[in-house]
Write a protein that holds these residues in place. Structure first.
Motif, short mmCIF file in Angstrom:
data_model
loop_
_atom_site.label_atom_id
_atom_site.label_comp_id
_atom_site.label_asym_id
_atom_site.label_seq_id
_atom_site.Cartn_x
_atom_site.Cartn_y
_atom_site.Cartn_z
N PRO A 263 -4.70 -1.17 3.81
CA PRO A 263 -4.32 -1.62 5.15
C PRO A 263 -2.86 -2.07 5.23
N ALA A 264 -2.23 -2.30 4.10
CA ALA A 264 -0.84 -2.77 4.11
C ALA A 264 0.14 -1.62 4.16
N CYS A 265 -0.04 -0.62 3.30
CA CYS A 265 0.95 0.46 3.24
C CYS A 265 0.34 1.82 3.58
N ASN A 266 -0.94 1.85 3.97
CA ASN A 266 -1.61 3.07 4.40
C ASN A 266 -1.72 4.14 3.32
N ALA A 267 -1.53 3.73 2.07
CA ALA A 267 -1.70 4.69 0.98
C ALA A 267 -3.19 4.88 0.71
N SER A 268 -3.57 6.08 0.33
CA SER A 268 -4.97 6.31 -0.05
C SER A 268 -5.10 6.29 -1.56
N ASN A 269 -4.14 5.68 -2.20
CA ASN A 269 -4.03 5.64 -3.65
C ASN A 269 -4.68 4.36 -4.18
N MET A 270 -6.00 4.22 -3.98
CA MET A 270 -6.70 3.01 -4.35
C MET A 270 -7.39 3.18 -5.69
N SER A 271 -7.38 2.12 -6.49
CA SER A 271 -8.01 2.17 -7.81
C SER A 271 -9.05 1.07 -7.93
N ASP A 272 -10.19 1.40 -8.55
CA ASP A 272 -11.16 0.33 -8.80
C ASP A 272 -11.00 -0.23 -10.21
N ASP A 273 -9.96 0.20 -10.89
CA ASP A 273 -9.70 -0.29 -12.24
C ASP A 273 -8.46 -1.18 -12.21
N PHE A 274 -8.70 -2.46 -11.93
CA PHE A 274 -7.58 -3.40 -11.87
C PHE A 274 -8.00 -4.71 -12.50
N SER A 275 -7.03 -5.54 -12.84
CA SER A 275 -7.35 -6.82 -13.46
C SER A 275 -6.42 -7.89 -12.93
N GLY A 276 -6.95 -9.09 -12.82
CA GLY A 276 -6.17 -10.22 -12.36
C GLY A 276 -6.05 -10.23 -10.86
N ILE A 277 -6.40 -11.34 -10.24
CA ILE A 277 -6.30 -11.42 -8.79
C ILE A 277 -5.38 -12.60 -8.43
N VAL A 278 -4.42 -12.33 -7.59
CA VAL A 278 -3.52 -13.37 -7.10
C VAL A 278 -3.73 -13.48 -5.60
N VAL A 279 -3.89 -14.70 -5.11
CA VAL A 279 -4.04 -14.90 -3.68
C VAL A 279 -2.70 -15.41 -3.14
N ILE A 280 -2.10 -14.63 -2.28
CA ILE A 280 -0.82 -15.01 -1.66
C ILE A 280 -1.12 -15.57 -0.28
N ILE A 281 -0.83 -16.85 -0.11
CA ILE A 281 -1.07 -17.50 1.18
C ILE A 281 0.22 -17.61 1.98
N ASP A 282 1.31 -17.86 1.25
CA ASP A 282 2.61 -18.07 1.90
C ASP A 282 3.64 -17.15 1.24
N PRO A 283 3.71 -15.89 1.71
CA PRO A 283 4.58 -14.92 1.04
C PRO A 283 6.05 -15.35 1.00
N LYS A 284 6.51 -16.05 2.03
CA LYS A 284 7.93 -16.42 2.07
C LYS A 284 8.24 -17.56 1.11
N GLY A 285 7.25 -18.43 0.88
CA GLY A 285 7.50 -19.60 0.04
C GLY A 285 7.01 -19.46 -1.38
N SER A 286 6.51 -18.29 -1.74
CA SER A 286 5.90 -18.12 -3.05
C SER A 286 6.80 -17.30 -3.97
#
Ligand SMILES: [Zn+2]
Length: 61
Positions: free
Chosen positions: A19-42
């Motif tokens: 939904p962010a960049c409209n790429a259909s290049n999605m992977s179900d093989d990933f590790s580590g999750i980061v939650v970005i709440i404040d993109p400008k201040g992080s």
């Protein structure tokens, strides 16, 4: 839940198209999750070039 991470911008989503960049290049093989709440201040968001808040994978294969 069948979350997938975008190989382009690392956003985690449950769809087959990022939904962010409209790429259909999605992977179900990933590790580590980061939650970005404040993109400008992080420093993590800046390091990952994240501009939208959301869940992001640290590593996507
Ligand atoms: Zn993306």
């Amino acid at each position: 839940m069948t979350d997938k991470a975008c190989r382009e911008c690392h956003l985690i989503s449950d769809g087959s198209i990022c939904p962010a960049c409209n790429a259909s290049n999605m992977s179900d093989d990933f590790s580590g999750i980061v939650v970005i709440i404040d993109p400008k201040g992080s420093a993590i968001a800046r390091a990952m070039k994240v501009k939208e808040k959301g869940h992001y994978a640290l590593r996507v294969r």
